[in-house]
Each structure stands twice: as structure tokens, then as C-alpha cells.
Design a protein around this motif. Structure first.
Motif, PDB file in Angstrom:
ATOM      1  N   SER A 155       0.749  -0.956  -0.024  1.00 26.81           N
ATOM      2  CA  SER A 155      -0.114   0.201   0.041  1.00 26.81           C
ATOM      3  C   SER A 155       0.708   1.181   0.100  1.00 26.81           C
ATOM      4  O   SER A 155       0.642   2.162  -0.803  1.00 26.81           O
TER       5      SER A 155
ATOM      6  N   GLU B 250      -3.953  -3.494  -4.891  1.00 26.78           N
ATOM      7  CA  GLU B 250      -4.091  -4.253  -3.555  1.00 26.78           C
ATOM      8  C   GLU B 250      -4.928  -5.522  -3.627  1.00 26.78           C
ATOM      9  O   GLU B 250      -4.628  -6.616  -2.941  1.00 26.78           O
TER      10      GLU B 250
ATOM     11  N   SER C  91       0.886  -9.655   4.886  1.00 23.38           N
ATOM     12  CA  SER C  91       1.254  -8.655   4.146  1.00 23.38           C
ATOM     13  C   SER C  91       2.399  -8.571   2.996  1.00 23.38           C
ATOM     14  O   SER C  91       3.499  -9.203   3.494  1.00 23.38           O
TER      15      SER C  91
END
Ligand code: AHG
Ligand code: MN
Ligand code: MN
Length: 331
Positions: A7, A29, A188
């Protein structure tokens, strides 16, 4: 300070001058999130019965693996509701997938190979996902096949994931290519290679040698010269690798250079790999990393596509080697 997330990378790219409006950032994303889900599914293997054939064929007449179908489903479900897409194209679907009426439509077209290297799934060798993003042509509300037929040079973003010892995501939004590694505990993607640069000189090639009898003269000449090693015209020894998952072979080239070839030949007259969701996104990434990609005669990204599932000969990787192979074709 820790590593930056996908991000943050996207926001910083936009600030540095790349074209990453919020809609495109969200798209990338969400594709990243879908790749995490595919990575999880792939890693279950025999535990959850995801290996083996699905008992069906795709539009190209290839047998589908269960994971081809699962990965396709994951990408569709993740991306259909977000409002940034006008339609999707997948290796596993004959026609473009239209966004259901209950969701808003957006300005982008997403194309993907949900699972690349599916012949490797059942033997626990790396597989991956490849994707390409185009703009929906101005004024087109209901995109059809023709809306997608844009040369690779018009891609606004491209990327691929590799489900290997670690799960990787390689991405370009047109300002170089970057690599991310999935931090599984945190869930992530973290930036691990800020600016990927392919070494220009290399002594490694990747080609399926079992197709040798079908090769045309320029490829035959290039490989013969590599095989001749130190005592031949190249005056050095070459090494060979062939994972048979384009994602893994290309990632190796992004790491230590080399050239990857699936050329058109006497059997695969128009090549084996698909232009719109395999060759184009990989060509975009490779060029952004300082390499080159050609079908022998033309820069891959300049080819005007004529069909969604069109195939193309592919030679990509370290610039000098690719240019040499293109010269052999021209001669
Ligand atoms: P897919 O699994 O999406 O059909 O793509 C497989 C492709 C590519 O990843 C790889 O480079 C090539 O097919 C391998 O071909 P061979 O089986 O001829 O080695
Ligand atoms: Mn593929
Ligand atoms: Mn595939």
C-alpha cells in the motif's frame, strides 16, 4: 524502521510521478490479496484435496487442474465488486467476464493467468499468477473482446506472483519493477527489492530442449553457440535451467540475468505462450527492469493483438542476449 508495505509503495509511486490513481491502487491491492488467498490454497496440497485434474478443459483445449479453477474463482470474486473494473479476461474463460449488474463498473480491464505452470502443481514445484491491467477504451460502457485488444505498450500496470519457498509479488506501474515478499505472520506483502535490474551480460539460458527438432534456424544457432561453450564463438560456458513455470523462470532472470525462450517453431507455429496475459505483462516487467522482450521479429509490447487467447513466440531477458537473438532472426 520496518519494510514498507505494498500500500505504501503504491502511494509513494504516485507521489513520485507514476500514474497510480486510487482506483488503480485498490485494484493492485485486491489482486495482491487474491494472490495471498491462492498462495494459501496452493500450500494446502494433498491435505485439502486441491491437487489433480478438475475433469474439464479450458478454451485452449488444455486440461484444467483443480487449482486452475480455484485460482480463477478467487481472482474473479476478489475483483468483481470493487467498482474499478469494466471487465476481466482469464486464461480459463473463453469470453470476457462481465461485472455483475449489482456492482458499479470502473475504468480498468484486468487480464490474468490465474495459475501459471500448472503442470508443476502436483509435483510441488513453484507455480504463480500473472496479471495485466489496461484502460477500458473511452466511451465503452459494455466492453467486449475488441476492447481488450490493445498492444502491451498500453498496459498501466502488470505483475506476477510466485508461490515458491516464499511467496513473491513482482509489480510495475511504469516506474521500474519492484519485488515484494509475503510476510505470512503479518499477512502482507513487504517491499524487498525496490528497483529490480536485470544484469546485461549473462551465461544462462532457459528453453524446453525437448522441442529442439522443431526449432527454426535462429534459435538453433543461438543454442548451438551456447552449447559450444568456451571453445565456441561465445568463448564462455553457458548454463541451462528450465522450471517449466514461466513465473519462476522469469523471476530467476530478474534475479541473476539470463534469457527465457518459448519461441514459435514448426510445432507451435504461433508460439505456445499467450500474448495478453503471459507475454505482455512479463515483457512490461522485464523492460522496466532494463531487459528486452521480442517474438524474434517484433518487440512483444508493440504487437497488435487480434484475439484474446492469441499465442506468441517469446524471447525475453538480458538485453544483449535478446538483441543477439533478434539479430539472428533478422539475418
Ligand atoms: P499454464 O500452466 O498457465 O498453461 O502455462 C504454462 C506455460 C509456462 O508457464 C511454461 O513456461 C510453459 O508453459 C512450460 O511448457 P512445457 O510444458 O512445454 O515445458
Ligand atoms: Mn501460464
Ligand atoms: Mn495458467
Amino acid at each position: 524502521m520496518g519494510r514498507i508495505s505494498l500500500s505504501q509503495y503504491l502511494i509513494e509511486q504516485e507521489r513520485a510521478g507514476a500514474q497510480v490513481p486510487p482506483e488503480l491502487g485498490l485494484l493492485i491491492e485486491v489482486v495482491g490479496r487474491a494472490c495471498k488467498a491462492i498462495s494459501a490454497a496452493v500450500s494446502k496440497g494433498d491435505l485439502e484435496g486441491v491437487l489433480g485434474g478438475a475433469g474439464t478443459q479450458n478454451v485452449q483445449g488444455e486440461t484444467q487442474k483443480k487449482l486452475d479453477v480455484i485460482s480463477n474463482e478467487i481472482l474473479i470474486q476478489a475483483n468483481e465488486w470493487g467498482g474499478y473494473l469494466s471487465a476481466m479476461v482469464s486464461e480459463e474463460m473463453e469470453k470476457p467476464y462481465q461485472i455483475p449488474n449489482r456492482y458499479p463498473k470502473g475504468h480498468y480491464l484486468l487480464l490474468f493467468d490465474p495459475l501459471d505452470g500448472s503442470s508443476n502443481i502436483d509435483v510441488n514445484v513453484s507455480v504463480g499468477t500473472i496479471f495485466s491491467v489496461l484502460r477500458c477504451p473511452e466511451g465503452v460502457g459494455d466492453p467486449d473482446e475488441s476492447s481488450f485488444l490493445q498492444p502491451g505498450a498500453q498496459q498501466v500496470a502488470a505483475g506476477f506472483a510466485v508461490y515458491g519457498p516464499s511467496t513473491l509479488l513482482v509489480l510495475t506501474v511504469g516506474r521500474g519493477a519492484a519485488g515484494f515478499t509475503l510476510d505470512r505472520e503479518v499477512g502482507s506483502f513487504k517491499l524487498t527489492r525496490e528497483r529490480i535490474v536485470i544484469p546485461e551480460e549473462t551465461s544462462e539460458f532457459a528453453i524446453n530442449m525437448s522441442n529442439m527438432r522443431n526449432w527454426r534456424a535462429p534459435i538453433r544457432r543461438y543454442i548451438d553457440e551456447c552449447l559450444a561453450g568456451k571453445s565456441g564463438v561465445r568463448e564462455r560456458d553457458f548454463n541451462m535451467r528450465w522450471v517449466a513455470s514461466m513465473v519462476a523462470d522469469v523471476y530467476r532472470i530478474l534475479s541473476r540475468g539470463g534469457v527465457f525462450m518459448y519461441p514459435s517453431d514448426l510445432k507451435y507455429k504461433s508460439g505456445r505462450l499467450r500474448l495478453m496475459y503471459e507475454a505482455n505483462p512479463m515483457a512490461f516487467i522485464v523492460e522496466q527492469a532494463g531487459g528486452a522482450a521480442t517474438d524474434g521479429a517484433r518487440r512483444i509490447m508493440d504487437i497488435q493483438p487480434e484475439a484474446l487467447h492469441q499465442r506468441v513466440g517469446v524471447v525475453l531477458g538480458s538485453k544483449h542476449e535478446v538483441e543477439r537473438i533478434a539479430r539472428y532472426h533478422a539475418g
